[in-house]
Design a protein around this motif. Structure first.
Motif: not given
Length: 58
Positions: A11, A15, A19, A29
Motif C-alpha cells: 500500500f 501511494l 502520488a 516504490s
C-alpha cells in the motif's frame, strides 16, 4: 504477521507511485514493493506464521 506487513508495504508503494512522490534512491516504490514480495514469500514458506505450541505428552 508477515503477510500483513507485506500488505502495508504494498500500500505504501502504491501511494508513492500514485502520488508521484519523489524519494531518495533507497525508498523508491519498486524497492518497497520488492521488500513486500520478499516478506510475502517468507510468509508462504511458513516463516513468521506463528508459534506452534506443543504440550507435554505423558
Amino acid at each position: 504477521m508477515l503477510a500483513i506487513v507485506s500488505a502495508v508495504l504494498f500500500f505504501i508503494s502504491f501511494l508513492i507511485n500514485a502520488a508521484d512522490i519523489s524519494t531518495n534512491d533507497v525508498f523508491t516504490s519498486t524497492n518497497i514493493m520488492l521488500i513486500g514480495l520478499a516478506l510475502l514469500a517468507l510468509h508462504v514458506a511458513g516463516i513468521g506464521a506463528g508459534w506452534n505450541t506443543r504440550g507435554r505428552r505423558r
